[in-house]
Design an enzyme around this catalytic site. Structure first.
Site, PDB file in Angstrom:
ATOM      1  N   GLU A  92       0.670   2.618   2.599  1.00 21.10           N
ATOM      2  CA  GLU A  92       0.141   3.735   3.358  1.00 21.10           C
ATOM      3  C   GLU A  92       0.278   3.502   4.864  1.00 21.10           C
ATOM      4  O   GLU A  92       0.267   2.369   5.330  1.00 21.10           O
ATOM      5  CB  GLU A  92      -1.348   3.919   3.040  1.00 21.10           C
ATOM      6  CG  GLU A  92      -1.670   4.033   1.574  1.00 21.10           C
ATOM      7  CD  GLU A  92      -3.154   3.846   1.296  1.00 21.10           C
ATOM      8  OE1 GLU A  92      -3.947   3.879   2.255  1.00 21.10           O
ATOM      9  OE2 GLU A  92      -3.506   3.651   0.125  1.00 21.10           O
ATOM     10  N   CYS A 105      -1.389   3.667  12.236  1.00 19.62           N
ATOM     11  CA  CYS A 105      -1.873   2.459  11.571  1.00 19.62           C
ATOM     12  C   CYS A 105      -0.907   2.121  10.448  1.00 19.62           C
ATOM     13  O   CYS A 105      -0.721   2.915   9.520  1.00 19.62           O
ATOM     14  CB  CYS A 105      -3.279   2.692  11.023  1.00 19.62           C
ATOM     15  SG  CYS A 105      -3.960   1.286  10.122  1.00 19.62           S
ATOM     16  N   CYS A 112      -2.867  -7.080  -1.345  1.00 22.87           N
ATOM     17  CA  CYS A 112      -3.290  -8.192  -0.492  1.00 22.87           C
ATOM     18  C   CYS A 112      -3.890  -9.275  -1.379  1.00 22.87           C
ATOM     19  O   CYS A 112      -4.566  -8.983  -2.357  1.00 22.87           O
ATOM     20  CB  CYS A 112      -4.311  -7.714   0.538  1.00 22.87           C
ATOM     21  SG  CYS A 112      -4.806  -8.975   1.737  1.00 22.87           S
ATOM     22  N   CYS A 116     -11.016  -9.700   0.077  1.00 23.96           N
ATOM     23  CA  CYS A 116     -12.248  -9.326   0.788  1.00 23.96           C
ATOM     24  C   CYS A 116     -13.052  -8.336  -0.054  1.00 23.96           C
ATOM     25  O   CYS A 116     -12.491  -7.393  -0.629  1.00 23.96           O
ATOM     26  CB  CYS A 116     -11.919  -8.730   2.147  1.00 23.96           C
ATOM     27  SG  CYS A 116     -11.084  -9.891   3.276  1.00 23.96           S
ATOM     28  N   CYS A 119     -12.759  -4.382   0.601  1.00 27.20           N
ATOM     29  CA  CYS A 119     -11.435  -3.808   0.834  1.00 27.20           C
ATOM     30  C   CYS A 119     -10.779  -3.334  -0.459  1.00 27.20           C
ATOM     31  O   CYS A 119     -10.604  -4.111  -1.406  1.00 27.20           O
ATOM     32  CB  CYS A 119     -10.534  -4.841   1.515  1.00 27.20           C
ATOM     33  SG  CYS A 119      -8.863  -4.259   1.843  1.00 27.20           S
ATOM     34  N   GLY A 157      -2.755  -5.025   3.609  1.00 26.67           N
ATOM     35  CA  GLY A 157      -2.225  -6.374   3.730  1.00 26.67           C
ATOM     36  C   GLY A 157      -2.771  -7.148   4.918  1.00 26.67           C
ATOM     37  O   GLY A 157      -3.416  -6.606   5.807  1.00 26.67           O
ATOM     38  N   GLU A 158      -2.515  -8.452   4.915  1.00 19.09           N
ATOM     39  CA  GLU A 158      -2.860  -9.364   6.006  1.00 19.09           C
ATOM     40  C   GLU A 158      -1.583  -9.660   6.785  1.00 19.09           C
ATOM     41  O   GLU A 158      -0.683 -10.346   6.287  1.00 19.09           O
ATOM     42  CB  GLU A 158      -3.450 -10.660   5.440  1.00 19.09           C
ATOM     43  CG  GLU A 158      -3.482 -11.848   6.380  1.00 19.09           C
ATOM     44  CD  GLU A 158      -4.211 -11.577   7.689  1.00 19.09           C
ATOM     45  OE1 GLU A 158      -3.621 -11.860   8.752  1.00 19.09           O
ATOM     46  OE2 GLU A 158      -5.364 -11.100   7.660  1.00 19.09           O
ATOM     47  N   SER A 189      -3.982  -7.059  13.577  1.00 20.43           N
ATOM     48  CA  SER A 189      -5.271  -7.496  13.046  1.00 20.43           C
ATOM     49  C   SER A 189      -5.091  -8.650  12.060  1.00 20.43           C
ATOM     50  O   SER A 189      -4.087  -8.717  11.334  1.00 20.43           O
ATOM     51  CB  SER A 189      -5.955  -6.321  12.341  1.00 20.43           C
ATOM     52  OG  SER A 189      -7.168  -6.729  11.743  1.00 20.43           O
ATOM     53  N   SER A 211     -10.890  -9.687  12.207  1.00 18.33           N
ATOM     54  CA  SER A 211     -11.920  -9.127  11.322  1.00 18.33           C
ATOM     55  C   SER A 211     -13.032 -10.161  11.169  1.00 18.33           C
ATOM     56  O   SER A 211     -12.839 -11.212  10.563  1.00 18.33           O
ATOM     57  CB  SER A 211     -11.307  -8.787   9.954  1.00 18.33           C
ATOM     58  OG  SER A 211     -10.347  -7.763  10.081  1.00 18.33           O
ATOM     59  N   HIS A 213     -17.047  -9.365  10.888  1.00 22.99           N
ATOM     60  CA  HIS A 213     -17.957  -8.766   9.900  1.00 22.99           C
ATOM     61  C   HIS A 213     -19.293  -9.475   9.699  1.00 22.99           C
ATOM     62  O   HIS A 213     -20.253  -8.826   9.291  1.00 22.99           O
ATOM     63  CB  HIS A 213     -17.253  -8.545   8.567  1.00 22.99           C
ATOM     64  CG  HIS A 213     -15.954  -7.820   8.692  1.00 22.99           C
ATOM     65  ND1 HIS A 213     -15.803  -6.696   9.480  1.00 22.99           N
ATOM     66  CD2 HIS A 213     -14.725  -8.077   8.176  1.00 22.99           C
ATOM     67  CE1 HIS A 213     -14.543  -6.284   9.427  1.00 22.99           C
ATOM     68  NE2 HIS A 213     -13.875  -7.101   8.662  1.00 22.99           N
ATOM     69  N   HIS A 287     -16.358   2.833   4.959  1.00 24.83           N
ATOM     70  CA  HIS A 287     -15.915   3.869   4.028  1.00 24.83           C
ATOM     71  C   HIS A 287     -16.171   3.339   2.613  1.00 24.83           C
ATOM     72  O   HIS A 287     -15.520   2.378   2.192  1.00 24.83           O
ATOM     73  CB  HIS A 287     -14.409   4.151   4.199  1.00 24.83           C
ATOM     74  CG  HIS A 287     -14.076   4.881   5.460  1.00 24.83           C
ATOM     75  ND1 HIS A 287     -13.863   6.232   5.506  1.00 24.83           N
ATOM     76  CD2 HIS A 287     -13.894   4.441   6.725  1.00 24.83           C
ATOM     77  CE1 HIS A 287     -13.575   6.603   6.738  1.00 24.83           C
ATOM     78  NE2 HIS A 287     -13.588   5.520   7.502  1.00 24.83           N
ATOM     79  N   CYS A 330      -8.122   2.193   4.052  1.00 23.74           N
ATOM     80  CA  CYS A 330      -6.948   1.499   3.512  1.00 23.74           C
ATOM     81  C   CYS A 330      -7.044   1.292   2.003  1.00 23.74           C
ATOM     82  O   CYS A 330      -8.066   0.849   1.496  1.00 23.74           O
ATOM     83  CB  CYS A 330      -6.801   0.132   4.185  1.00 23.74           C
ATOM     84  SG  CYS A 330      -6.341   0.234   5.902  1.00 23.74           S
TER      85      CYS A 330
END
Length: 343
Positions: A92, A105, A112, A116, A119, A157-158, A189, A211, A213, A287, A330
């Site tokens: 995406e 983005c 991934c 996490c 995610c 993804g990372e 990121s 990231s 958090h 989200h 995402c």
């Protein structure tokens, strides 16, 4: 086997290619100009190349543009583009217009492996790295591509788990022979893959977003398994070795989870962790994703958290939520497509 794509090749790679094909060295810059600055879809449209050069290239190569499979448009102007990869998976990209800015983005991987808790992409599992061409294609193939002002590598993804392809895509985006974007318009990121982060900081001038958090080890370990390998304190200590006093920026992304990371003790520990570091903290509304125990903090808590961090001297902003009506978070759209494919 399909012909290999030209999209995603750097100038040095294009130079090697044209020399192998017996074409003049300057042809590489001509090809790069057409690929990354002009709105073309075929090699035949590269009109300043000789007919013989176009014929040779067309016999062995293709441009490599892949149009989006689907697009979802939000009432706020955000668009979510769904792409099919070479491996027939889904990724995406989100187009986010805002006054005089237009941000894209982009994704760097299919799925991934980082796992996490919050995610949706991580719930898909790891399905493969995107090539430099597949990353650049997310920009180059959408109708708004020439009006994009900013790019963030914050999609699926990372990025630092696919470092070589990410760096190649950044070279294409920022080089004079490529798309000639300022690196100050691009942010990459990471959840804190420290060795690759160091390589990025030394070989790119693009912005860095981490990231975060939660500042507490035990809480972060529960949210983000990467904490077991690269603790956030070590990541922040490494960042202190680099100069962010000028135009280059480091930011810390902080998704707000109700009752998990939105208390006064988190404000205090964040202030300690990031003390004397020239950075910003971006607070992000959560989200919701299916089957997650996490819930987003209320707007009142988010505002209070911002004000408390600001009072402690940390430059803190709240990121506006966009595209909620089209599942812009995402992984949601691609997961839906994967499920539809399996039916």
């Amino acid at each position: 086997m399909p012909k290999p794509p030209l999209l995603g090749l750097t100038l040095s790679q294009l130079t090697d290619l044209v020399l192998v094909e017996g074409l003049p060295k300057f042809t590489a810059k001509q090809i790069a100009h057409w690929l990354y600055k002009k709105d073309i879809e075929s090699i035949d449209q590269m009109t300043n190349l000789s007919l013989d050069a176009r014929r040779k290239l067309s016999e062995k190569y293709r441009i490599g543009l892949v149009k989006p499979k689907k697009v979802a448009a939000s009432v706020d102007g955000t668009k979510k583009y769904l792409f099919t990869t070479e491996s027939l998976k889904f990724v995406e990209a989100a187009y986010i217009p805002d006054a005089d800015r237009a941000t894209l983005c982009v994704s760097s991987q299919v799925g991934c492996k980082m796992g996490c808790l919050f995610c949706m992409t991580g719930k898909q599992g790891f399905q493969g790295n995107l090539s430099a061409g597949e990353i650049v294609n997310q920009l180059r193939s959408i109708p708004e591509w020439q009006g994009i002002t900013n790019i963030v590598y914050m999609g699926m993804g990372e990025p630092f788990d696919n470092l070589d392809n990410v760096l190649a895509s950044l070279e294409i985006l920022t080089s004079d022979w490529g798309m000639a974007m300022s690196p100050r318009r691009i942010t990459v990121s990471t959840i804190g893959v420290k060795p690759a982060m160091i390589t990025f900081l030394e070989h790119s001038q693009c912005h860095l977003a981490v990231s975060l958090h939660t500042p507490f080890d035990d809480e972060r370990r529960a949210l983000m398994p990467i904490q077991n390998v690269y603790p956030i304190q070590e990541v922040v200590d490494e960042i202190r070795n680099y100069d962010f006093s000028g135009q280059r920026r480091v930011s810390f992304e902080y998704i707000m989870f109700d009752g998990v990371n939105d208390t006064p003790r988190h404000v205090k520990e964040l202030t300690r962790l990031l003390s004397n570091l020239n950075c910003r903290v971006n607070l992000i509304r959560f989200h919701p994703i299916p089957d997650s125990p996490l819930r987003g903090s209320s707007d009142e808590k988010i505002l209070a958290f911002r004000d408390a961090l600001t009072a402690k001297g940390l430059f803190t902003t709240i990121r506006a939520s966009r595209g909620e009506d089209i599942q812009a978070a995402c992984g949601l759209l691609s997961t839906k497509e994967l499920l539809n494919q399996k039916k």
